[in-house]
Scaffold this active site. Sequence first.
Site, PDB file in Angstrom:
ATOM      1  N   THR A  63      42.572  39.141  36.365  1.00 51.96           N
ATOM      2  CA  THR A  63      43.742  38.294  36.620  1.00 51.96           C
ATOM      3  C   THR A  63      44.966  38.838  35.900  1.00 51.96           C
ATOM      4  OG1 THR A  63      42.170  36.466  36.687  1.00 51.96           O
ATOM      5  CG2 THR A  63      44.510  35.894  36.619  1.00 51.96           C
ATOM      6  N   ARG A 112      47.153  31.734  31.275  1.00 48.66           N
ATOM      7  CA  ARG A 112      45.732  31.371  31.193  1.00 48.66           C
ATOM      8  C   ARG A 112      45.516  30.650  29.872  1.00 48.66           C
ATOM      9  NH1 ARG A 112      40.532  34.921  32.638  1.00 48.66           N
ATOM     10  NH2 ARG A 112      41.326  34.291  34.667  1.00 48.66           N
ATOM     11  N   HIS A 140      41.723  27.606  39.080  1.00 44.53           N
ATOM     12  CA  HIS A 140      42.109  29.020  39.013  1.00 44.53           C
ATOM     13  C   HIS A 140      42.627  29.342  40.421  1.00 44.53           C
ATOM     14  CE1 HIS A 140      42.329  33.172  38.125  1.00 44.53           C
ATOM     15  NE2 HIS A 140      41.121  33.396  37.650  1.00 44.53           N
TER      16      HIS A 140
HETATM   17  N1   CP Z   1      38.034  36.414  38.063  1.00 47.84           N
HETATM   18  C1   CP Z   1      38.675  36.389  36.875  1.00 47.84           C
HETATM   19  O1   CP Z   1      39.417  35.448  36.538  1.00 47.84           O
HETATM   20  O2   CP Z   1      38.431  37.486  36.095  1.00 47.84           O
HETATM   21  P1   CP Z   1      39.127  37.742  34.689  1.00 47.84           P
HETATM   22  O3   CP Z   1      38.606  36.711  33.725  1.00 47.84           O
HETATM   23  O4   CP Z   1      38.743  39.144  34.299  1.00 47.84           O
HETATM   24  O5   CP Z   1      40.605  37.592  34.874  1.00 47.84           O
END
Ligand code: CP
Length: 323
Positions: A63, A112, A140
């Site tokens: 992300t 995030r 998400h």
């Molecule tokens: N799918 C996803 O959110 O992966 P990351 O945690 O690596 O961002």
Amino acid sequence: MNPSVSSLGKDLVGLEDLSGDQIISILDTAEPFKEISERRIKKVPVLRGKTIVNLFFEASTRTRVSFEFAEKRLSADTVNIAASGSSVVKGETLVDTARNLEAMRIDMVVMRHGSSGAARFLAERIPSSVINAGDGQHEHPTQALLDLLTIRDHMGRIEGLRVCIVGDVLHSRVARSNIYGLLKLGAEVAVCGPPTLMPPAIQELGVTAFTRIEEAIEWAGVLNVLRLQLERMHGGFVPSLREYNRIWGVSSQRLAAAPRDVLVLHPGPMNRGVEIDSDVADGPHSVILNQVTNGVAIRMAVLYLLAGGRQESAEAAKQGGEA
Ligand code: CP
């Protein structure tokens, strides 16, 4: 571009807030943007002069990197802040951090955060656009959007498809966003996993719940396999990882027994040999790396639309104009 005319509103907090038409508009806007990443020079001036802060309080590879690529490929100015390297470690609050960034005249924050509701909390308190890059166990949205785009690419449609989300639904913001998005686009949605990893009253969201993976595979045309979020488990949710794999794991033997070809997605990072076997993850059913590629185009589309770009202008914008 004028953010006040954004077809999405000021922020993207979750797919629960969007209509089916708005979701389709994001997917359709992402289509022309896919091609930018295939060019030798991967840059268009669509977001020239915009300043975007990527504020990551939790770990991320896909992300964080794909938002940064999307921003850079649209010519925005970007700054990355991780909690560990910021004044958050000295006790500064989320709102104070954001207000200080605002004071430097930013346009958007991609965030995030480990707490459910953090993205909406921030969106209600700052004038910049806030994009939720995952908040606790809530949503998400850009992950679900890239999942929807990948399913549409490979199946030709979303409406009428049977999609089963398999695994640790309890801790999954990806599951919640996928459920909202898939239902709004007319898919049939199911979940499958151990009762200990199912949220209470999950069926009230409008999904079917399977308790056996074999039943789920027989029913579904698409499986979205979730990671066991071991870092969020403080107790005996599963007897052991080996046992989980034996009872719930998506294996090539199980897929071979399916009455149809099943498309397999996984948001990553994967626990290979736990929720998904390597021969499935790397095999012909898998579109896991296609999801990652689509993530850049989806994030370009979201940034462009929130900045006031319009879906019908996206083709012209990627040819070199500003939206
Ligand atoms: N799918 C996803 O959110 O992966 P990351 O945690 O690596 O961002």
